[in-house]
Design an enzyme around this catalytic site. Structure first.
Site, PDB file in Angstrom:
ATOM      1  CD  GLU A  98      -3.093  -0.818   0.146  1.00 22.18           C
ATOM      2  OE1 GLU A  98      -3.090   0.228  -0.515  1.00 22.18           O
ATOM      3  OE2 GLU A  98      -3.935  -1.722  -0.042  1.00 22.18           O
ATOM      4  CD  GLU A 126      -9.974  -1.745  -9.212  1.00 21.79           C
ATOM      5  OE1 GLU A 126     -11.097  -1.335  -8.847  1.00 21.79           O
ATOM      6  OE2 GLU A 126      -8.965  -1.720  -8.487  1.00 21.79           O
ATOM      7  CD  GLU A 153     -14.316  -5.022  -2.738  1.00 22.71           C
ATOM      8  OE1 GLU A 153     -14.726  -4.201  -3.568  1.00 22.71           O
ATOM      9  OE2 GLU A 153     -13.140  -5.011  -2.338  1.00 22.71           O
ATOM     10  CG  ASP A 208      -5.795  -7.204  -7.708  1.00 19.99           C
ATOM     11  OD1 ASP A 208      -4.881  -7.616  -6.982  1.00 19.99           O
ATOM     12  OD2 ASP A 208      -6.489  -6.209  -7.418  1.00 19.99           O
TER      13      ASP A 208
END
Ligand code: DMJ
Length: 438
Positions: free
Chosen positions: A68, A337, A315, A222
Site C-alpha cells: 500500500e 477498475e 465487492e 490482481d
C-alpha cells in the site's frame, strides 16, 4: 474471505496511515497528480507546496503495509518528481514554469519528492530480506521492530506489485538495490507458479510454499498480472512480457467461462468457486494494453453487466448454476477498475459506448455518493447505505480515469506527451494511476 486476503493486513494500514504518521498527508500526495492530469496547474503547485510544507517524514515507528505504501506513497513521490524534473532523455516537464512562478512562494522545485521517495524505499527494503527474496507484507518504518517480527504470509498482489516503482527508482537514482530486490522477488514468486502456470493467493516468504492455492484475477492476485505487462512496457525488457503471456494464457484456459472469470485451484485447474471479485475489473485494461481487444471487450461486458444489475459493482458476487447472481460482499468502495477499463477500451476503439458507460458510472457516484465533505463508498449496493469512508484511490484513480475518459479533445498532457528527445515515449499508469515515463 477474498476481501480479507486482498493485501494481508492492508485494511489496518489503510485505515490508519494518515493518523499513524501524525497527519502525514497521504491523501494529498495520492491525489496531487490528478490535478496535473486535469491541467489545474495552479492547484497542482498549491498541493505540491502544501505537501512539502507539511514536512512529511517517514521516520516514525509505525507498522505499514509494504504494497500500500509503495503504490500510494512511493509511486506518487516518484511520478510527481518525474513530472517536475524529468530525466534529460525523457519526456519534457508538463508543469508550466509560469504556474510555479505564480505561487506566492515563487520557489523552484529542488527534488524534495525524490529525497522522500529514496528515504521511504530504504525503509521498505528490509521487507525483502527473506530466504526466498519474496517480501513480507509489513515493515516498521522507524525500525522499531525488525522485519522478521512480522508474519511470513503474504499475498501474490502484495509481493508482486512493487516492480514499477522500485525499478524506476533505481533507474532514476542509479542505485541498483531497489531493482535487484524486486527482480529477485518476482523471479521467486513467478517460479512458484503451478505446472499449469497458475498463481496461488497467499505464500510463505520463508519457505516459498503456498498457503492458499485458490487462483483468480481478483483480490490477492490482481495487480501481479498488471505489473508483469507494465514492467515490460516501461523497461522494454522481453522477459516480463514472457511471464505475462504465460500467466495470462493460464488465466484464460482455467478461469474464463463466457463473460466471467471464476476461481480455480492452482494445481488441478478445477473451478472451485464461481465468485467474482470486483478488483478483477482491471483485467480488460491489461488485455487492451496487450492488444487483445476482443477478449478485453468480452471481459468488460461481464463486469459492466454486474454494475448494471446492482447500480454499482459489489465487492464480491456469487454466481449459481441456475444463473442467479447475489452479492456476497455487497459494498462498493468507490473503486476505479471498471472505469479504468472503460477508459482503455475507449482509447483503443473510440466507441462512444464506453463514454456512455462512463456517464452511467459518473451519474451513479454523483447521485448517491456525494456528501458534504467528499464522496462516500457504498456500504450496501442493495440499500445504497453509505460508508463513512473515502479511500485515497478515489481521488488518485477513479476521478483521474473518469476525467481522462471524457477528455475526448485530448487537452490533458497525458494524451499529448512532449518528448525531450527522440524517440518520443509516453506515460504508463501505475496500479494507483501515478504516471511514470515509458
Ligand atoms: C488501488 O489501491 C489499486 O488500484 C490497487 O491495485 C487495488 N486496490 C485499489 C483500487 O481498487
Amino acid at each position: 474471505e477474498e476481501e480479507e486476503a486482498e493485501v494481508g493486513s492492508a485494511e489496518a494500514a489503510r485505515g490508519t496511515l494518515d493518523h499513524a504518521f501524525g497527519g502525514f498527508p497521504l491523501t494529498l500526495l495520492d491525489a496531487m497528480d490528478t490535478l496535473a492530469v486535469m491541467g489545474a496547474w495552479d492547484s497542482y503547485v498549491d498541493a505540491l507546496w502544501a505537501f512539502v510544507d507539511a514536512t512529511p517524514a517517514f521516520d516514525t515507528k509505525v507498522d505499514v503495509n509494504v504494497f500500500e505504501l509503495t503504490i500510494r506513497g512511493l509511486g506518487a513521490l516518484l511520478g510527481n518528481h518525474l513530472l517536475l524534473e524529468p530525466l534529460d532523455s525523457d519526456l519534457a516537464s508538463p508543469v508550466p514554469a509560469a504556474a510555479l512562478a505564480a505561487h506566492p512562494s515563487g520557489r523552484a522545485y529542488r527534488g524534495e519528492l525524490l529525497a522522500l521517495a529514496v528515504d521511504l524505499a530504504d525503509r521498505l527494503l528490509p521487507a525483502f530480506d527473506t530466504p526466498t527474496g519474496i517480501p513480507r507484507s509489513m515493515v516498521n518504518l522507524g525500525v522499531a521492530k525488525p522485519a522478521a517480527a512480522f508474519p511470513s504470509e503474504t499475498c501474490t498482489a502484495g509481493a508482486g506489485t512493487l516492480t514499477l516503482e522500485f525499478v524506476v527508482l533505481s533507474r532514476v537514482t542509479g542505485d541498483a538495490r531497489y531493482e535487484e530486490a524486486v527482480i529477485k522477488a518476482l523471479v521467486a514468486l513467478h517460479g512458484a507458479r503451478s505446472h499449469l502456470g497458475l498463481m496461488g493467493n497467499t505464500i510463505d516468504v520463508n519457505t516459498g510454499r503456498w498457503s492458499r492455492s485458490d487462483s483468480s484475477i481478483g483480490a490477492g492476485i490482481d495487480s501481479f498480472f498488471e505489473y508483469l505487462l507494465k514492467a515490460h512496457v516501461v523497461t522494454g525488457e522481453a522477459w516480463y512480457a514472457d511471464m505475462f503471456d504465460s500467466a495470462a494464457a493460464a488465466v484464460e484456459s482455467h478461469m474464463h467461462r463466457g463473460v466471467f472469470y471464476r476461481v480455480a485451484e492452482m494445481n488441478t485447474g478445477r473451478v472451485i468457486r464461481a465468485s467474482i471479485s470486483s478488483l478483477g475489473a482491471f483485467w480488460p485494461t491489461v488485455l487492451t494494453l496487450d492488444g487483445q481487444l476482443a477478449a478485453a471487450q468480452n471481459a468488460f461486458e461481464g463486469f459492466y453487466a454486474l454494475w448494471r444489475k446492482f447500480g454499482f459493482l459489489p465487492e464480491v458476487v456469487a454466481l449459481t448454476d441456475g444463473g442467479a447472481i447475489s452479492p456476497t460482499s455487497p459494498h462498493y468502495p468507490l473503486r476505479p477498475e471498471l472505469i479504468e477499463s472503460a477508459y482503455y477500451l475507449y482509447r483503443a476503439t473510440r466507441d462512444p459506448y464506453y463514454l456512455a458507460v462512463g456517464a452511467d458510472v459518473l451519474h451513479a457516484i454523483a447521485t448517491h455518493c456525494k456528501t458534504r465533505c467528499g464522496y462516500a463508498g457504498v456500504a450496501d449496493v442493495r440499500t445504497r447505505r453509505l460508508d463513512d469512508r473515502m479511500d485515497s484511490y478515489f481521488l488518485a484513480e477513479t476521478l483521474k480515469y473518469l476525467y481522462l475518459l471524457f477528455d475526448v479533445n485530448e487537452t490533458s498532457f497525458v494524451h499529448n506527451p512532449t518528448a525531450a528527445s527522440f524517440p518520443p515515449g509516453g506515460y504508463i499508469f501505475t496500479t494507483e494511476a501515478h504516471l511514470l515515463p515509458v
